[in-house]
Design an enzyme around this catalytic site. Structure first.
Site, PDB file in Angstrom:
ATOM      1  N   GLU A 182     -30.643  30.957  -1.187  1.00 31.93           N
ATOM      2  CA  GLU A 182     -32.064  30.671  -1.003  1.00 31.93           C
ATOM      3  C   GLU A 182     -32.283  29.210  -0.606  1.00 31.93           C
ATOM      4  O   GLU A 182     -32.931  28.437  -1.311  1.00 31.93           O
ATOM      5  CB  GLU A 182     -32.851  30.990  -2.279  1.00 31.93           C
ATOM      6  N   GLU A 376     -30.366  40.380  -2.711  1.00 33.42           N
ATOM      7  CA  GLU A 376     -31.101  40.377  -3.985  1.00 33.42           C
ATOM      8  C   GLU A 376     -32.357  41.213  -3.835  1.00 33.42           C
ATOM      9  O   GLU A 376     -33.056  41.097  -2.827  1.00 33.42           O
ATOM     10  CB  GLU A 376     -31.534  38.968  -4.409  1.00 33.42           C
TER      11      GLU A 376
HETATM   12  C1  BG6 Z   1     -33.792  34.344  -6.890  1.00 31.72           C
HETATM   13  C2  BG6 Z   1     -32.527  33.648  -7.265  1.00 31.72           C
HETATM   14  O1  BG6 Z   1     -34.759  33.373  -6.683  1.00 31.72           O
HETATM   15  O2  BG6 Z   1     -34.413  35.194  -7.772  1.00 31.72           O
HETATM   16  C3  BG6 Z   1     -31.865  34.144  -8.516  1.00 31.72           C
HETATM   17  O3  BG6 Z   1     -31.596  33.605  -6.218  1.00 31.72           O
HETATM   18  C4  BG6 Z   1     -32.933  34.543  -9.511  1.00 31.72           C
HETATM   19  O4  BG6 Z   1     -31.003  33.157  -8.979  1.00 31.72           O
HETATM   20  C5  BG6 Z   1     -33.744  35.681  -8.916  1.00 31.72           C
HETATM   21  O5  BG6 Z   1     -32.445  34.869 -10.771  1.00 31.72           O
HETATM   22  C6  BG6 Z   1     -34.775  36.282  -9.840  1.00 31.72           C
HETATM   23  O6  BG6 Z   1     -35.581  35.294 -10.352  1.00 31.72           O
HETATM   24  P1  BG6 Z   1     -35.827  35.134 -11.901  1.00 31.72           P
HETATM   25  O7  BG6 Z   1     -36.589  33.892 -12.035  1.00 31.72           O
HETATM   26  O8  BG6 Z   1     -36.570  36.337 -12.331  1.00 31.72           O
HETATM   27  O9  BG6 Z   1     -34.472  35.054 -12.519  1.00 31.72           O
END
Ligand code: BG6
Length: 477
Positions: A182, A376
């Site tokens: 990211e 993701e």
């Molecule tokens: C993304 C990141 O922003 O979202 C992860 O690459 C992160 O590292 C994921 O964990 C989910 O976000 P959060 O804040 O719910 O853990």
């Protein structure tokens, strides 16, 4: 070959990041990294924004990354569970400070290198393809203290040395690499994305875009090195994606939505097309931002573009110029967004928009014409253990099912998709809040926000559901 759906070799899997799962924060010769200084609780955001300077953990604070879910010691059992689900790939990240504890060390830390050797061997034993993020919110603290992190050009050479070291070491084990997780997060959480800490009165924008230039040059150097060392390697960039909708058809709203998206595409435009886009040059001009570059930088960027576009997708975004509607700002992975009246949101306020995944995928594919990899996606939710010990996470299954359906629509639209790795395939520490109770996994980890629990693993209902999704190559949802 199923021509109308996912390719036979589609990479189904899951995604993790070292700083959110490994723990063992000083074991095996590892140095401190930036996330090891992000406490849970009220100071977390101030640290992540780069407003608080400290180079060591403070008394009285709790640091969730220090133990996390102890993947460092438990990875064999966890990978066996991923294999049971039928994972074709697993996205992990390498902790830079395990390989170079201070970042500037002369020699790499053999214990750290060996650790990932063992992890990759374990994956390969189960026919799981490693997908590796080189830097997932992970910068050795010594580089922050000594050089001011990515504000300094020096970081480029340390990053290059780190990448060459891991490419040489793992060239026969890893084919898929991503240079920065990211990368656009630098503008939103500068300490997390780039280890930046600001002094009062500093021009933050100037510093952030200079740091961005350094990361982009470093990313191009890594891409170059990867292709030299591993001719078959696939190197990707990684964008925190989610298309921005204009709240209305008022052209002012439409322009604002385009501008918002460009803040993020800026990075990927350079990593994928190899040059600073016109809108960025204009933005720099009008904001008095001057990027210091070295001779050869622009040629390097042009000649070393990425092979695929990795991205995370949790939600779409929505923006308006109407001051009244602007008051309905809501959470969305730190991106500025107003409430979209057509969408529901998660318990953490992140809006849920499966169709947005199809729209985002098409937008990215049309913009870059390179294969995409959804690295993701997922729902952060509170899970409850029933009296019989089961965890019935139908809400998670529904979220993923609807997103996979739209992913399939994108493939039918002609988008070339390499794979899908839902986030936090085993519960881990939340990056934004530092909580454990914001869970994404198919596998539950017994640990709470206060750090209490046995760390035992338990399959959720979604475990068997995802297993069938993979076994049927996305047909049985
Ligand atoms: C993304 C990141 O922003 O979202 C992860 O690459 C992160 O590292 C994921 O964990 C989910 O976000 P959060 O804040 O719910 O853990």
């Amino acid at each position: 070959m199923n021509n109308l759906g996912f390719k036979e070799n589609f990479l189904w899997g899951g995604a993790l990041a070292a700083n959110q799962c490994e723990g063992a924060y000083l074991e095996g010769g590892k140095g401190l990294n930036n996330i090891d200084l992000c406490p849970s609780g009220k100071n977390r955001f101030n640290v992540m924004l780069g407003n608080l300077e400290s180079f060591k953990p403070l008394e009285g604070e709790m640091y969730p990354s220090h133990e996390a879910i102890d993947f460092y010691h438990k990875f064999r059992g966890d990978i066996a569970l991923f294999a049971e689900m039928g994972f074709k790939c697993l996205r992990i990240s390498i902790a830079w400070a395990r390989i170079f504890p201070n970042g500037y060390d002369e020699k790499p830390n053999e214990e750290g290198l060996k650790y990932y050797d063992e992890m990759f061997d374990e994956m390969l034993k189960h026919n799981i393809e490693p997908v590796v993020t080189i830097c997932h919110f992970d910068i050795p603290v010594a580089l922050i203290e000594k050089y001011g992190s990515w504000r300094s050009r020096e970081l480029v050479k340390f990053y290059e040395k780190y990448t060459r070291t891991i490419f040489e070491r793992y060239k026969n084990k890893v084919k898929y690499w991503m240079t920065f997780n990211e990368i656009n997060m630098l503008l939103h959480l500068p300490f997390v994305g780039a280890g930046l800490v600001f002094k009062e009165g500093e021009n933050k924008k100037q510093i952030m875009y200079q740091a961005a230039h350094h990361q982009l040059v470093a990313s191009a150097l890594a891409t170059k090195a990867a292709h030299e060392i591993m001719p078959n390697a696939m190197v990707g960039c990684m964008l925190a994606a989610g298309v921005t909708y204009p709240y209305s058809c008022n052209p002012e709203d439409v322009q604002k939505a385009i501008d918002k998206d460009r803040e993020n595409y800026f990075f990927i435009d350079i990593q994928s097309k190899g040059e600073y886009p016109g809108y960025a040059k204009r933005f720099f001009r009008e904001n008095g931002i001057e990027i210091k570059s070295e001779e050869g930088d622009y040629k390097l960027l042009k000649e070393n573009t990425v092979d695929f576009i990795g991205f995370s997708y949790y939600s779409s975004r929505c923006i308006t110029t109407d001051p009244e509607i602007l008051k309905t700002m809501t959470e969305g992975n730190v991106f500025e967004t107003v409430k979209n009246p057509y969408l529901k949101a998660s318990e953490w306020g992140w809006q849920i928009d499966p169709k947005g995944l199809r729209i985002t995928s098409n937008t990215l594919y049309e913009r870059y014409q390179k294969p995409l990899f959804i690295v993701e996606n997922g729902l952060g939710a509170v899970d409850k253990i029933e009296e019989d010990g089961s965890i019935r996470d139908d809400y998670r299954i529904n979220y993923l099912r609807e997103h996979i359906k739209e992913m399939k629509e994108a493939v039918l639209d002609g988008v070339e998709l390499l794979g899908y790795t839902p986030w936090g395939c085993i519960d881990l520490v939340s990056a934004s809040t530092g909580e454990m109770k914001k869970r994404y996994g198919f596998i539950y980890v017994d640990k709470d926000n206060e750090g209490k629990g046995t760390l035992d693993r338990k399959k959720k209902k979604s475990f068997n559901w995802y297993k069938e999704v993979i076994a049927s190559n996305g047909e049985k949802l």
